[in-house]
Design a protein around this motif. Structure first.
Motif, short mmCIF file in Angstrom:
data_model
loop_
_atom_site.label_atom_id
_atom_site.label_comp_id
_atom_site.label_asym_id
_atom_site.label_seq_id
_atom_site.Cartn_x
_atom_site.Cartn_y
_atom_site.Cartn_z
N LEU A 42 0.85 -1.19 0.00
CA LEU A 42 0.00 0.00 0.00
C LEU A 42 0.89 1.24 0.00
O LEU A 42 1.82 1.35 0.80
N PHE A 44 0.96 4.87 0.93
CA PHE A 44 0.22 5.87 1.69
C PHE A 44 0.23 7.23 0.98
O PHE A 44 1.18 7.58 0.27
N THR A 46 -1.49 8.40 -1.48
CA THR A 46 -1.70 8.46 -2.93
C THR A 46 -3.18 8.45 -3.28
O THR A 46 -3.53 8.37 -4.46
N GLU A 47 -4.05 8.53 -2.27
CA GLU A 47 -5.48 8.53 -2.56
C GLU A 47 -5.90 9.88 -3.12
O GLU A 47 -5.27 10.92 -2.89
N CYS A 53 -6.14 4.67 -1.89
CA CYS A 53 -4.69 4.59 -2.04
C CYS A 53 -4.31 3.53 -3.07
O CYS A 53 -5.00 2.52 -3.25
N GLN A 54 -3.21 3.75 -3.73
CA GLN A 54 -2.74 2.82 -4.75
C GLN A 54 -1.90 1.70 -4.12
O GLN A 54 -1.29 1.87 -3.07
N SER A 340 -3.73 8.49 6.36
CA SER A 340 -4.27 9.01 5.11
C SER A 340 -4.05 10.51 5.02
O SER A 340 -3.66 11.17 5.99
#
Length: 429
Positions: A42, A44, A46-47, A53-54, A340
């Motif tokens: 994951l 973090f 990148t959402e 998230c990617q 996040s």
């Protein structure tokens, strides 16, 4: 999967049809515990408002020294290029096992802490690593083979939380280096670091500082740990103090940690010692006047310009307790490790206030200020200093090391830094 070894190096090679070829340069003594293909990391922060998230797919490789994540060929190129993606991938190439602070398994939305002796649940989908350097990693293992995921997860738990100190990778590394170096010279400018677990290392340190035998001596009174289990079997004490007196003095201090020598000024001979508090008063008083007088007099008196006395510093009254430090660091972790962008934004609104509330910087500042005061006492006011602590083996290590780093250039070299860690943190507990 194969490992190609030479005399001093090894390369781990793994071929997978989907993951491609994985090459990992192994350190001496490092062995591969397991690997899990089809894992996902994951990334973090990148959402976006439109997507979560990617993840990047790849292979997790677990050794007795580190956890390494290798992205699959083309996996990174498929993701949206962001600064968070670059930082995450560059920092996760190698995670030392001793850097892992906490392991959590995510099972159906629930979080379960995993220890070295905790059995794995039958099913788990994700593993989260919280590191001591304020990094956080989350790996999705639901697409991995069950036996591979279990092997890697068990390996992480076992080697990040070893059951005994001797199981740390450092011992495997040292043994492998010695085996590889048999018959070879270290070179003229390299020598093994002192352990301070034998009389020779202590005598060499006294000689380096110009301390003669009429001031301090190396005692074997604790050779079988009969005085104190947490002190070195050999330590330095005033020459005119007998081993019998040392045994008596130890009973007057918490956990038998009587005053022991740490450092002396090469010119004046004023000394730095450390001990636990008195078991009678539980404060920084002198329970044994005879021993305290001997420590005071163990210096070059003719170069002493101030009163013949020891300045005592009770660390806990300046820097707090170990519990205070742990609580402050826990708050710092919460502040520096958001999950996040949303949580990051919430924390950012009151960042400085929250940082102050954690009291972490207050504790760091207090330790540095105390170390500076003790250094000035030794070098400027030319008085001996004794560091007291409730148990004598927690913040006293920090303070004593900081003082010696300030006053002695030797400890600011690589070999000197190794020596001070071994002396203050390992040998003297």
């Amino acid at each position: 999967m194969s490992v190609k070894r030479s005399k001093k190096t090894a390369v781990f090679m793994s071929n997978d049809s989907d993951m491609g070829t994985i090459a990992l340069n192994l350190l001496p003594g490092e062995i591969v515990v397991g690997q899990a293909a089809d894992a996902k990391q994951l990334i973090f922060f990148t959402e976006t408002p439109d997507q979560p998230c990617q993840y990047v797919s790849g292979t997790l490789v677990c050794t007795n020294y580190r956890l390494s994540f290798s992205p699959a060929p083309g996996a990174v190129e498929k993701l949206e290029r962001t600064e968070g993606l670059f930082l995450a991938l560059s920092s996760s190439s190698s995670i030392p096992m001793t850097c892992v602070d906490q392991i959590s398994l995510l099972i159906g939305g629930r979080r379960k802490l995993l220890g070295a002796n905790v059995s794995l649940p039958r099913t788990f989908t994700e593993i989260e690593l919280t590191c001591k350097d304020l990094r956080r990693f989350l790996f999705d293992l639901k697409n991995c083979k069950k036996n591979e995921a279990s092997t890697v997860t068990t390996g992480i738990a076992r080697h990040s939380q070893p059951a005994a100190v001797c199981l740390l990778f450092a011992f495997e590394y040292t043994h492998a280096i010695k085996e590889a170096s048999k018959g070879e010279s270290y070179g003229n400018d390299v020598s093994p670091a002192p352990t301070f677990l034998n009389p020779h290392d202590w005598e060499k340190e006294l000689s380096r500082l110009g301390i003669t035998g009429d001031q301090w001596r190396v005692t074997e009174a604790n050779k079988r740990f009969s005085i104190c289990a947490s002190l070195s079997p050999y330590f330095v004490c005033p020459t005119n103090i007998t081993d019998t007196t040392l045994e008596y003095a130890a009973t007057l201090h918490a956990q038998n940690r009587l005053p022991v020598w740490c450092w002396s000024h090469p010119q004046t001979g004023v000394n730095l010692t450390r001990a636990s508090v008195s078991v009678a008063q539980e404060q920084d008083e002198a329970p044994d006047p005879g021993l305290m007088y001997a420590i005071t007099m163990a210096r070059q008196i003719e170069k002493q310009v101030e009163a013949r006395r020891i300045e005592r510093f009770h660390i806990n009254s300046h820097c707090g307790s170990v519990r205070d430090v742990a609580k402050a660091f826990s708050k710092l972790q919460e502040l520096c490790m958001p999950f996040s962008i949303t949580q990051l934004g919430e924390l950012d609104k009151q960042w400085y206030a929250s940082l102050g509330d954690s009291r972490w910087y207050h504790i760091v500042s207090s330790c540095l200020a105390l170390a500076k005061e003790i250094a000035a006492m030794l070098c400027t006011r030319k008085r001996s200093a004794m560091i007291f602590e409730d148990e004598g083996r927690d913040l006293s290590c920090v303070t004593s090391s900081l003082v010696q780093l300030m006053v002695d250039p030797y400890f600011r070299s690589i070999s000197g830094f190794e020596a001070i860690i071994q002396k203050e943190w390992v040998a003297m507990g």
